[in-house]
Design an enzyme around this catalytic site. Structure first.
Site, mmCIF file in Angstrom:
data_model
loop_
_atom_site.group_PDB
_atom_site.id
_atom_site.type_symbol
_atom_site.label_atom_id
_atom_site.label_comp_id
_atom_site.label_asym_id
_atom_site.label_seq_id
_atom_site.Cartn_x
_atom_site.Cartn_y
_atom_site.Cartn_z
ATOM 1 N N LYS A 126 -21.244 89.650 79.774
ATOM 2 C CA LYS A 126 -21.648 88.885 80.965
ATOM 3 C C LYS A 126 -20.607 89.137 82.046
ATOM 4 C CE LYS A 126 -24.696 85.878 82.489
ATOM 5 N NZ LYS A 126 -26.132 85.753 82.174
ATOM 6 N N ASP A 166 -28.639 87.604 87.333
ATOM 7 C CA ASP A 166 -28.490 86.221 86.836
ATOM 8 C C ASP A 166 -28.501 85.369 88.100
ATOM 9 O OD1 ASP A 166 -27.934 84.483 84.417
ATOM 10 O OD2 ASP A 166 -26.270 83.859 85.686
HETATM 11 P P1 NDP Z 1 -31.744 81.793 90.375
HETATM 12 O O1 NDP Z 1 -30.497 81.991 91.151
HETATM 13 O O2 NDP Z 1 -32.947 82.595 90.714
HETATM 14 O O3 NDP Z 1 -32.174 80.248 90.421
HETATM 15 C C1 NDP Z 1 -31.319 79.233 90.006
HETATM 16 C C2 NDP Z 1 -31.976 77.923 90.344
HETATM 17 O O4 NDP Z 1 -31.166 76.859 89.855
HETATM 18 C C3 NDP Z 1 -32.095 77.689 91.835
HETATM 19 O O5 NDP Z 1 -33.239 76.914 92.082
HETATM 20 C C4 NDP Z 1 -30.821 76.901 92.141
HETATM 21 O O6 NDP Z 1 -30.904 76.110 93.331
HETATM 22 C C5 NDP Z 1 -30.747 76.017 90.937
HETATM 23 N N1 NDP Z 1 -29.376 75.569 90.705
HETATM 24 C C6 NDP Z 1 -28.255 76.332 90.635
HETATM 25 N N2 NDP Z 1 -27.169 75.554 90.443
HETATM 26 C C7 NDP Z 1 -27.645 74.299 90.369
HETATM 27 C C8 NDP Z 1 -27.031 73.038 90.188
HETATM 28 N N3 NDP Z 1 -25.713 72.934 90.023
HETATM 29 N N4 NDP Z 1 -27.841 71.929 90.160
HETATM 30 C C9 NDP Z 1 -29.184 72.051 90.313
HETATM 31 N N5 NDP Z 1 -29.809 73.211 90.514
HETATM 32 C C10 NDP Z 1 -29.050 74.305 90.537
HETATM 33 O O7 NDP Z 1 -31.340 81.990 88.846
HETATM 34 P P2 NDP Z 1 -32.271 82.288 87.608
HETATM 35 O O8 NDP Z 1 -33.569 81.586 87.763
HETATM 36 O O9 NDP Z 1 -32.242 83.736 87.364
HETATM 37 O O10 NDP Z 1 -31.423 81.612 86.437
HETATM 38 C C11 NDP Z 1 -31.564 80.241 86.069
HETATM 39 C C12 NDP Z 1 -30.926 80.036 84.715
HETATM 40 O O11 NDP Z 1 -31.588 80.868 83.737
HETATM 41 C C13 NDP Z 1 -29.454 80.370 84.575
HETATM 42 O O12 NDP Z 1 -28.862 79.523 83.623
HETATM 43 C C14 NDP Z 1 -29.473 81.792 84.033
HETATM 44 O O13 NDP Z 1 -28.272 82.122 83.363
HETATM 45 C C15 NDP Z 1 -30.642 81.688 83.083
HETATM 46 N N6 NDP Z 1 -31.260 82.945 82.709
HETATM 47 C C16 NDP Z 1 -31.808 83.768 83.655
HETATM 48 C C17 NDP Z 1 -32.445 84.933 83.267
HETATM 49 C C18 NDP Z 1 -33.150 85.808 84.247
HETATM 50 O O14 NDP Z 1 -33.798 86.765 83.806
HETATM 51 N N7 NDP Z 1 -33.091 85.532 85.543
HETATM 52 C C19 NDP Z 1 -32.467 85.356 81.860
HETATM 53 C C20 NDP Z 1 -31.953 84.369 80.928
HETATM 54 C C21 NDP Z 1 -31.349 83.233 81.375
HETATM 55 P P3 NDP Z 1 -30.327 76.700 94.718
HETATM 56 O O15 NDP Z 1 -31.350 77.655 95.188
HETATM 57 O O16 NDP Z 1 -30.171 75.499 95.573
HETATM 58 O O17 NDP Z 1 -29.018 77.337 94.377
#
Ligand code: NDP
Length: 448
Positions: A126, A166
């Protein structure tokens, strides 16, 4: 003292400043007790737990870049190459101000087991940076990504370490990083996944994590003699995972009533309008207030400390898809009181250990992110396969492989839990199934 406790104690002392890493290791090692205890002397003699909890290497570097006002900015870059017993290191790059070594280590550690569960040949790693992409211009994002890759390129390669997206790293960032890698190395290879379709990306990679989460959830629901149709679902987040989780849930006949971001959440009892959500988040990159403004059935709520946010509603299924530790014990109590039937994690470690235990104690089937969100990395590995054979598969081909992998993961973790007398404990099942394969490979490869 048992071998597991000995190792946990050492890690708690040695990495005392890394709470998320300690949390992840505690959760995994605790659930491995039945496996380790059975063969304690062998594992102790080979120092298997010490080896699997210590990264092969952790790289930290300076990322200098020039902003649009001509000022020099400096961020910190990370790549933790955790374990390559079963394949090249593989895991995403997180760009978020909260990123530090402990967070990257927790994510890299979890990635080892997740990647093992996919059944594909990929090791765990990572990386990322404390760079905050929010409010930056495209030019600033490009400058940062180019500088980040200038250093990272020394340590990665298609057969060595293949990073992906990510939080904060989407197709735009991967594109800028891929361009810089190609320029520095002079080779065109599948060194990153999540690439654009015109330069080696895989169809269905964008949708994969959210879709995969729902394929696994659907299988779990089916195996409990139930169906997805008509279920009411709470989703948190509104990023890549959340958007495609909403889309697939609705394709399967469920109704998603919430999404959130870091400043607030939306409750939409008519069901989230996925096209509108995509327009707001993927095209305009705007706040959820814009979603609520465009849809009369939606309420927007500003996030306040101590509130339950998306977890306060009466739903059948909860899918946390935002970030780590976003669903705590109080949220779990509220969900259970409201009759939640299933929980599956789209994000990495979004549920605290206490909340997880509360769901389990109350008989709510709970699948952790290691298994439930493995569809993203599994499809990244399918992208690597396509790059290696210099072919592109159709959306249907990738999607059907993804579905097969997710259904397989559900049965694999279910069987592993049963084998060790913990039927229905999918957290333990995932850790055990993921661990056994990696450790067998580590032992076969000698002390290294
Ligand atoms: P994105 O950046 O696309 O989206 C993240 C989302 O979470 C956004 O809506 C963001 O809001 C919100 N967010 C971030 N920090 C916080 C917080 N502290 N409190 C509340 N909401 C928050 O990321 P992903 O969708 O790609 O990833 C989401 C999760 O899934 C992570 O844990 C990642 O590690 C995991 N993951 C992702 C994969 C992938 O293929 N993308 C694969 C496997 C796991 P805002 O826009 O306001 O920042």
């Amino acid at each position: 003292m048992s071998y597991v406790d000995e190792v946990l104690e050492k890690i708690k002392k040695r990495d005392a400043d890394q709470p998320e890493f300690i949390q992840a290791v505690t959760e995994v090692l605790d659930s491995l007790r039945p496996v380790i205890d059975k063969d304690e002397e062998k594992y102790r003699k080979l120092a298997v737990l010490e080896r699997i909890t210590e990264p092969d290497r952790q790289i930290m570097f300076r990322v200098p870049w020039v902003d649009d006002n001509g000022n020099v900015q400096v961020n910190r870059g990370f790549r933790v190459q955790f374990n390559n017993a079963i394949g090249p290191y593989k895991g995403g790059l997180r760009l978020h101000p909260s990123v530090n070594l402990g967070i990257i280590k927790f994510l890299g550690f979890e990635q080892i087991f997740k990647n093992s569960l996919t059944t594909l040949p990929i090791g765990g790693g990572k990386g990322g940076s404390d760079f905050d992409p929010k409010g930056k211009s495209d030019n600033e994002i490009m400058k940062f990504c180019q500088s980040f890759m200038t250093e990272l390129s020394k340590y990665i390669g298609a057969d060595e370490d293949v990073p992906a997206g990510d939080i904060g790293t989407g197709a735009r960032e991967i594109g800028f990083m891929f361009g810089q890698y190609k320029r520095i190395k002079g080779v065109y290879e599948g060194v990153l996944t999540g690439k654009g379709l015109t330069y080696g990306g895989s169809l269905a990679r964008t949708e994969a994590t959210g879709y995969g989460l729902l394929y696994l959830t659907e299988e779990m629901v089916k195996c409990h003699g139930d169906k997805m149709e008509g279920k009411v679902v709470a989703v948190s987040g509104s990023g890549n995972v959340a958007i495609y989780a909403c889309q697939k849930a609705q394709q399967l006949g469920a109704k998603v009533v919430t999404v959130s971001d870091s400043t607030g959440w939306v409750y939409d009892p008519e069901g989230i309008d996925v096209e509108l959500l995509k327009e707001v988040k993927e095209v305009k990159r705007a706040r959820l207030t814009e979603y609520a403004a465009a849809r009369s059935s939606a309420e927007y709520h500003e996030k306040k400390n101590g509130e339950h946010g998306v977890w306060q509603y009466k739903v059948d299924i909860a899918l946390p898809c935002a970030t780590q530790n976003e669903l705590d014990i109080e949220d779990a109590k509220m969900l259970v009181a409201n009759g939640v039937k299933y929980v599956a994690e789209g994000a990495n470690m979004p549920t605290t250990i206490e909340a997880t235990k509360y769901f389990q104690a109350n008989g709510v089937p709970f699948v952790g992110g290691k298994a439930a969100n493995a569809g993203g990395v599994a499809t990244s590995a399918l992208e690597m396969s396509q790059n290696s054979e210099r072919l592109s598969w159709s959306f249907e081909e990738v999607d059907s492989k993804l579905k097969g992998i997710m259904v397989g993961i559900y049965h694999n973790i279910d069987d592993a839990a049963k084998e060790y007398g913990m039927e229905g404990n999918y957290v333990a099942g995932a850790n055990i199934a993921g661990f056994k394969k990696v450790v067998e490979a580590m032992i076969a490869q000698g002390v290294c």
